[in-house]
Design a protein around this motif. Sequence first.
Motif, PDB file in Angstrom:
ATOM      1  N   UNK A 414       0.821  -1.224   0.000  1.00  0.00           N
ATOM      2  CA  UNK A 414       0.000   0.000   0.000  1.00  0.00           C
ATOM      3  C   UNK A 414       0.851   1.269   0.000  1.00  0.00           C
ATOM      4  N   UNK A 415       2.152   1.112   0.113  1.00  0.00           N
ATOM      5  CA  UNK A 415       3.030   2.280   0.065  1.00  0.00           C
ATOM      6  C   UNK A 415       3.163   3.013   1.380  1.00  0.00           C
ATOM      7  N   UNK A 416       2.934   2.312   2.488  1.00  0.00           N
ATOM      8  CA  UNK A 416       2.967   2.997   3.778  1.00  0.00           C
ATOM      9  C   UNK A 416       4.371   3.490   4.125  1.00  0.00           C
ATOM     10  N   UNK A 417       5.403   2.741   3.707  1.00  0.00           N
ATOM     11  CA  UNK A 417       6.763   3.149   4.068  1.00  0.00           C
ATOM     12  C   UNK A 417       7.070   4.536   3.554  1.00  0.00           C
ATOM     13  N   UNK A 418       6.824   4.763   2.260  1.00  0.00           N
ATOM     14  CA  UNK A 418       7.101   6.090   1.695  1.00  0.00           C
ATOM     15  C   UNK A 418       6.129   7.130   2.242  1.00  0.00           C
ATOM     16  N   UNK A 419       4.885   6.714   2.498  1.00  0.00           N
ATOM     17  CA  UNK A 419       3.897   7.639   3.053  1.00  0.00           C
ATOM     18  C   UNK A 419       4.325   8.113   4.438  1.00  0.00           C
ATOM     19  N   UNK A 420       4.774   7.177   5.277  1.00  0.00           N
ATOM     20  CA  UNK A 420       5.209   7.523   6.629  1.00  0.00           C
ATOM     21  C   UNK A 420       6.450   8.401   6.596  1.00  0.00           C
ATOM     22  N   UNK A 421       7.359   8.117   5.672  1.00  0.00           N
ATOM     23  CA  UNK A 421       8.573   8.941   5.554  1.00  0.00           C
ATOM     24  C   UNK A 421       8.195  10.379   5.186  1.00  0.00           C
ATOM     25  N   UNK A 422       7.234  10.514   4.298  1.00  0.00           N
ATOM     26  CA  UNK A 422       6.785  11.860   3.883  1.00  0.00           C
ATOM     27  C   UNK A 422       6.133  12.603   5.055  1.00  0.00           C
ATOM     28  N   UNK A 423       5.294  11.890   5.802  1.00  0.00           N
ATOM     29  CA  UNK A 423       4.639  12.502   6.967  1.00  0.00           C
ATOM     30  C   UNK A 423       5.687  12.912   7.997  1.00  0.00           C
ATOM     31  N   UNK A 424       6.692  12.063   8.164  1.00  0.00           N
ATOM     32  CA  UNK A 424       7.737  12.365   9.141  1.00  0.00           C
ATOM     33  C   UNK A 424       8.470  13.653   8.772  1.00  0.00           C
ATOM     34  N   UNK A 425       8.733  13.828   7.493  1.00  0.00           N
ATOM     35  CA  UNK A 425       9.405  15.055   7.046  1.00  0.00           C
ATOM     36  C   UNK A 425       8.539  16.283   7.315  1.00  0.00           C
ATOM     37  N   UNK A 426       7.223  16.148   7.063  1.00  0.00           N
ATOM     38  CA  UNK A 426       6.307  17.276   7.291  1.00  0.00           C
ATOM     39  C   UNK A 426       6.275  17.660   8.772  1.00  0.00           C
ATOM     40  N   UNK A 427       6.137  16.668   9.646  1.00  0.00           N
ATOM     41  CA  UNK A 427       6.059  16.955  11.079  1.00  0.00           C
ATOM     42  C   UNK A 427       7.394  17.450  11.624  1.00  0.00           C
ATOM     43  N   UNK A 428       8.484  16.887  11.083  1.00  0.00           N
ATOM     44  CA  UNK A 428       9.806  17.315  11.533  1.00  0.00           C
ATOM     45  C   UNK A 428      10.040  18.779  11.180  1.00  0.00           C
ATOM     46  N   UNK A 429       9.602  19.185   9.984  1.00  0.00           N
ATOM     47  CA  UNK A 429       9.742  20.585   9.570  1.00  0.00           C
ATOM     48  C   UNK A 429       8.912  21.488  10.471  1.00  0.00           C
ATOM     49  N   UNK A 430       7.722  21.016  10.835  1.00  0.00           N
ATOM     50  CA  UNK A 430       6.863  21.806  11.728  1.00  0.00           C
ATOM     51  C   UNK A 430       7.515  21.956  13.101  1.00  0.00           C
ATOM     52  N   UNK A 431       8.154  20.892  13.583  1.00  0.00           N
ATOM     53  CA  UNK A 431       8.811  20.935  14.886  1.00  0.00           C
ATOM     54  C   UNK A 431      10.003  21.877  14.875  1.00  0.00           C
ATOM     55  N   UNK A 432      10.810  21.848  13.802  1.00  0.00           N
ATOM     56  CA  UNK A 432      12.007  22.677  13.744  1.00  0.00           C
ATOM     57  C   UNK A 432      11.720  24.115  13.350  1.00  0.00           C
ATOM     58  N   UNK A 433      10.454  24.391  13.004  1.00  0.00           N
ATOM     59  CA  UNK A 433      10.095  25.779  12.663  1.00  0.00           C
ATOM     60  C   UNK A 433      10.140  26.682  13.889  1.00  0.00           C
TER      61      UNK A 433
END
Length: 507
Positions: A414-433
Amino acid sequence: ENITPLHNETAMDEIVERLQDANIEEDVQVELIIALKNLVVPDHELLRENQISLAKIQGGAVLRVLSTILQKDSQTYVGKLHACYTLAQVAWNNESTSEQIAGTPGLLAGMAHVLHLDVGRAHRAHVYAVQQQCAIAIGNSAANSRKASETFASDTDILQGFSNLLQKQETREELELNVQRVRETSVLALKNMAATSQDAAHRIASVPEVLLSIKRIASEESGQVQNMAIGAINSFSRSPACVPLLIDMGIVADVLIPTLFEEVPVGEGGRHDDLRILTVTSALANTTVNTPAGNMLQRVMQDWLSKEQGKTAVANLVKCLALSLQDSRWEQVSFSPSSVLTPLYNILRSCPLSSCSILVESDIVRHLCDSLDMLVAQVPRDKHALEPLVMCVRMLILLAAHVGEGCRRAMRILGITSQVQRIRLDLNARSHAWTPLQRKQADVERLDELSELASALGDLDHLVEILTLAPLALCMGMHQRIGKNSALYMLDRDVLGQIGMWAFVSE
């Protein structure tokens, strides 16, 4: 009537000016309120524009006039009825107008005054009609806004007014239906408050008379009002602070458990039984993980999941999750993703061995993937979306751990690995903002959000690790140095190829 077909702020201004005239005759005032009410009927082509205009025109003048009408003892019940109806429709499915209603000075006092109305027998039917419409106005506002729910639940007069209405009994047969409707709309208003805010749920449940009345309705009555009372209990159960109160009041032992295991003849009750069983299953799952009595309740839940009705209830919950992502209803009832994810997560973590197969067969993995995409899109504008997002990730972790490699392979397909990696990048950017100064000056609420972000990132990392275990193990086994003594070199080409197909699934 002249302005009903269209949005016309000039005409609205004229009506508002006349409404504010201290010498206006009451009949004229009522006619003007009816004219405004007609602008916010559900099927009006410009409903949303008119809702916002009525709430904000002349700095909220309409809401202030309606507040005055509700508080005046001399006002006729017809005026109060149309005032409440107008408020209910201004709030309908609109977060900003709902919050404006809750924040208008004096309006909560006016609503509380209506809920406490008590007059002689001659006018009782009119009073019940006004109270019913007032409860609808509060319920509509609460359904749309966490802030509005917490405002209403913080008003002790409003909560006491609902408490009185829930205990209302009518000796006159011709008025029994009126009382029933008032009690139904009162329970619905309380349910909506509790559903949108855990803080509001705890405030409501902390009023013993309210909780006891809801328990009595859920255990002793039938029909729509009983289903609403059980729905209110389910909303309370999603707040960990409410669970001890539900247990102490005997709601779990006297309402939830007997309802699940009662003998219902096949075909009796139809969809109402399905909805009631689903709601009670949700409430029991929520209480199981939030109480010291969890071991006993866990055994009850395991026993329930071994029955066909229990399996059907869990499958229906998964179905409701899928429908909630499409803004569709199940059995004429709307569910938010969060309201379904919470019991599903609690069922999975309290009874993993009993529930995993039911959930996987119901295609839960695919629906969790869809939920992740929707929730991560909501995070920038709604920090409360982080909690259900974390639930999704933790459910995937539990499923991957308990079901095994077959489930992990399905997730990779279902592509969860790449989906989770993308979500992680989004949340990480929000945290480091956040700058160091912002972190230092942040208030408690913001720090909680940052903590939730960190928790979500940790869970995402864990899920990625689980999903990449098989390919990582294969790579290590075939590595020239690390896998020097690996048994993989003893396998023939075909067997190794089969292992590779399972480990490296194309996304």
